[in-house]
Design a protein around this motif. Structure first.
Motif, PDB file in Angstrom:
ATOM      1  N   VAL A  54       0.962  -1.221  -0.106  1.00 13.00           N
ATOM      2  CA  VAL A  54      -0.096  -0.181   0.073  1.00 13.00           C
ATOM      3  C   VAL A  54       1.363   1.043  -0.100  1.00 13.00           C
ATOM      4  N   ILE A 107       3.207  -2.961   6.886  1.00 19.47           N
ATOM      5  CA  ILE A 107       3.201  -1.806   7.352  1.00 19.47           C
ATOM      6  C   ILE A 107       4.159  -0.293   7.057  1.00 19.47           C
ATOM      7  N   ILE A 110       3.887   0.940   4.048  1.00 17.06           N
ATOM      8  CA  ILE A 110       3.186   2.026   3.902  1.00 17.06           C
ATOM      9  C   ILE A 110       3.960   3.678   4.517  1.00 17.06           C
ATOM     10  N   MET A 111       4.478   3.390   5.961  1.00 19.46           N
ATOM     11  CA  MET A 111       5.193   4.524   6.689  1.00 19.46           C
ATOM     12  C   MET A 111       5.920   5.240   5.403  1.00 19.46           C
ATOM     13  N   ILE A 112       6.974   4.424   5.376  1.00 19.72           N
ATOM     14  CA  ILE A 112       8.049   5.065   4.404  1.00 19.72           C
ATOM     15  C   ILE A 112       7.612   6.056   2.933  1.00 19.72           C
TER      16      ILE A 112
END
Lengths: 329, 287
Positions: A54, A107, A110-112
């Protein structure tokens, strides 16, 4: 299969005749916008639906393509050079995004991507000498491929539709190729894929690059469509919209993102005529979709239809189970 | 004092604010495995709520900060209890819900507090400067640094010295095993979420005299918290402290030295850490 063919035929006829029955130039422009966002959503879906990654930073890449075109044209370069530079730079940018984000999956990814996307936004906003900051950059005129002027909304719509169809065909070919199957393999069973000798990282990297190509195309179309690009194009909202389109339509399908793009763009345009709170609505739709229809509208309603058919016909499930693997499934 | 000295003080101050933001973010991330994308919004909303308390209701600054913290704790608790818990087991859905709420909060703040930046005056006791070791420091910034250090110490004591802290650490390390031995991990989720939200809201008002409160503050701060956690490692208190100070320095020096690329400079430590040590400086290998 025939149902799929009829569907495709109807879609083609509708797409071809849009400028004839849609009332007024404004709505033709909305249709162009829908197609551009559908390409954008497809690029997010290649990662989200097929590779299980994502990205919340895709607007950074989208903006990179748009800004490159605007900067090149502003520097007096031709359209072909500008478009080539936009595709090249966006692919390079995608490679950097992917190389960093693929240090993790899930996850962490997504964060990066979110952090990278916000950094792209910061550049668009602060790097005033190149991007003109908050005021944005405008594009003086649209190109005229093969002598076909794109200034009229209907003309631009047809050009967008051609690019859209090519993009859908390319994406269809990509996800149904053996390579596409290996991408899905890395989504479902990365360890087994690695054990089978596939280079999981590289497969994901290539999937990112393909997604980057699509987002470059969408970004280029976008800057020619609005003839203007400014930091909001690169914002987190702009990254979240295609993700919402994909999950509302149904990820991991080709039809889902397109349906999602149609729905969200219509809601956005209708809503902006009555209320100014698009962000709030976007957030509310986000929460509602995730809470109540997490699989998306297309798979969700397909399941509903299937269940209704089953209840009516009272035949064994296998008889009404539509085969997956049609071009739109 | 030279410009560099001022800059260094500002950097540490900003690092202190970032710590208030990112400590909770990192703990929530460590325990619940999701980046709470509303965290920047909690910071901003806390700032707005506190500013209203100070400006409209004439409450003292510290009482307003307390109210902002409590309000955000309640708000965070509601998000966790009624939205995130219903989606437990689906991390992606949880992340997307926090993103959706972030958009709603952003627009809500724009609606209620309009688009103009709101500045809160420095509490009167902390106006002016303090002379320390022959150098002159702005008192309010010193106060922020002291508060950040105190919060860090309290959090450390909480995590390292209490039963609750031991349970939280167990949950961060291995939630399933923690459940097996009878720890109610889902209640820890609520506690940690409330705590993180309260710190963010408190930080929002603490930052208000320096940063002002403005629309967009949420998505200005969120990536900073993300970068801090990428740098420091998920779930590590020491990591968020070191990461916050580092980012405070990089961001502030970047703003002065390469103003156009200040945001881009943040990218460099992130790249280095991701390439050399993807789990972050003080993070453990992902389970």
């Amino acid at each position: 299969m025939t149902a799929t063919r009829v569907g495709l035929l109807v879609a083609a006829v509708v797409m071809l005749t849009v400028p004839l029955w849609v009332p007024g130039d404004y709505y033709i422009s909305v249709c162009s916008q829908i197609l551009i966002y559908a390409i954008f959503a497809l690029s997010v879906d290649v990662l989200l639906g097929y590779a299980g990654l994502v990205s919340l930073g895709h607007a950074g890449l989208f903006g990179l393509a748009s800004y490159t075109v605007a900067v090149c044209l502003g520097a007096g370069l031709g359209h072909i050079t500008a478009i080539a530079a936009a595709i090249g730079l966006t692919l390079a940018g995608t490679a950097i995004f992917a190389a960093l984000s693929l240090r993790t999956t899930g996850i962490g990814f997504i964060m990066i991507t979110l952090a990278l996307g916000q950094i792209a936004w910061g550049l668009a906003y602060r790097w005033v000498s190149v991007t003109n900051g908050d005021n944005g950059l405008s594009v003086a005129h649209r190109p005229a491929p093969f002598g076909f002027q794109l200034d009229a909304p209907a003309h631009f719509y047809y050009a967008t539709a051609v690019v859209f169809v090519l993009s859908v065909i390319a994406t269809w070919t990509f996800v149904h190729s053996p390579f596409g199957a290996s991408v899905k393999g890395t989504r479902d069973q990365p360890r087994r894929m690695a054990a089978l000798g596939y280079h999981v990282w590289l497969i994901r990297f290539y999937a990112c690059l393909f997604s980057g190509l699509l987002v470059a195309i969408a970004g280029i179309l976008f800057v020619y469509y609005t003839e203007f690009v400014s930091p909001p194009t690169v914002s987190l909202t702009s990254s979240a919209e295609p993700v919402l389109m994909v999950i509302s339509g149904g990820s991991g399908t080709l039809l889902g993102p397109i349906v999602g793009a149609i729905l969200i763009e219509i809601v956005k345009n209708v809503a902006s005529a009555y209320i100014t709170r698009w962000n709030m609505m976007l957030g509310a739709i986000f929460v509602a979709i995730v809470m109540f229809m997490p699989e998306g509208l297309v798979p969700g309603s397909m399941r509903l239809v299937r269940r209704l058919l089953k209840a009516r016909a009272k035949v064994p499930a296998a008889a009404v189970e539509p085969t997956s693997g049609g071009p739109t499934a | 004092m030279s410009i560099w000295g001022v800059l260094a003080i500002n950097s540490i101050t900003f690092g202190g604010l970032l710590f208030l933001l990112s400590a909770g973010f990192s703990l929530i991330f460590g325990l619940m495995r999701i980046p709470n994308l509303t965290h920047g919004s909690l910071f901003m909303l806390g700032g707005y709520v506190g500013a209203s308390m100070v400006l409209t209701y004439n409450l003292p600054f510290w009482l307003a900060a307390l109210i902002a913290a409590v309000a955000m704790a309640v708000f965070g608790g509601l998000i966790e209890r009624f939205l995130l818990r219903r989606l437990s087991g689906s991390l992606l859905a949880q992340v997307l819900v926090t993103l959706g709420i972030a958009f709603i909060v952003a627009d809500f703040c724009l609606m209620v507090w309009s688009g103009d930046p709101i500045s809160v005056r420095t509490p009167s006791a902390l106006v002016g400067g303090t002379r320390i070791a022959g150098l002159f420091f702005p008192t309010y910034r010193i106060a922020i640094i002291v508060i950040a250090v105190v919060v860090a110490a309290i959090l450390w004591a909480l995590l390292d010295r209490t039963r609750l802290g031991a349970m939280i650490r167990a949950g961060v390390d291995d939630p399933q095993m923690a459940r097996v031995v009878g720890i109610r991990v889902s209640r820890l989720f609520t506690i940690v979420f409330c705590l993180g939200a309260a710190l963010a809201g408190f930080g929002g008002l603490m930052g208000a005299p320096i940063l002002t409160v403005y629309p967009g503050l949420d998505f200005d701060m969120l990536p900073l918290a993300l970068v801090v956690v990428i740098l420091g490692g998920v779930g590590s208190l020491l990591g968020s402290l070191v990461g916050s100070i580092a980012i405070g320095f990089i961001y502030n020096f970047g703003l002065v030295m390469v103003p156009e690329l200040a945001y881009f400079v943040l990218f460099l430590p992130m790249v280095v850490v991701l390439v050399v040590r993807p789990q972050g400086l003080f993070g453990r290998q992902a389970p």
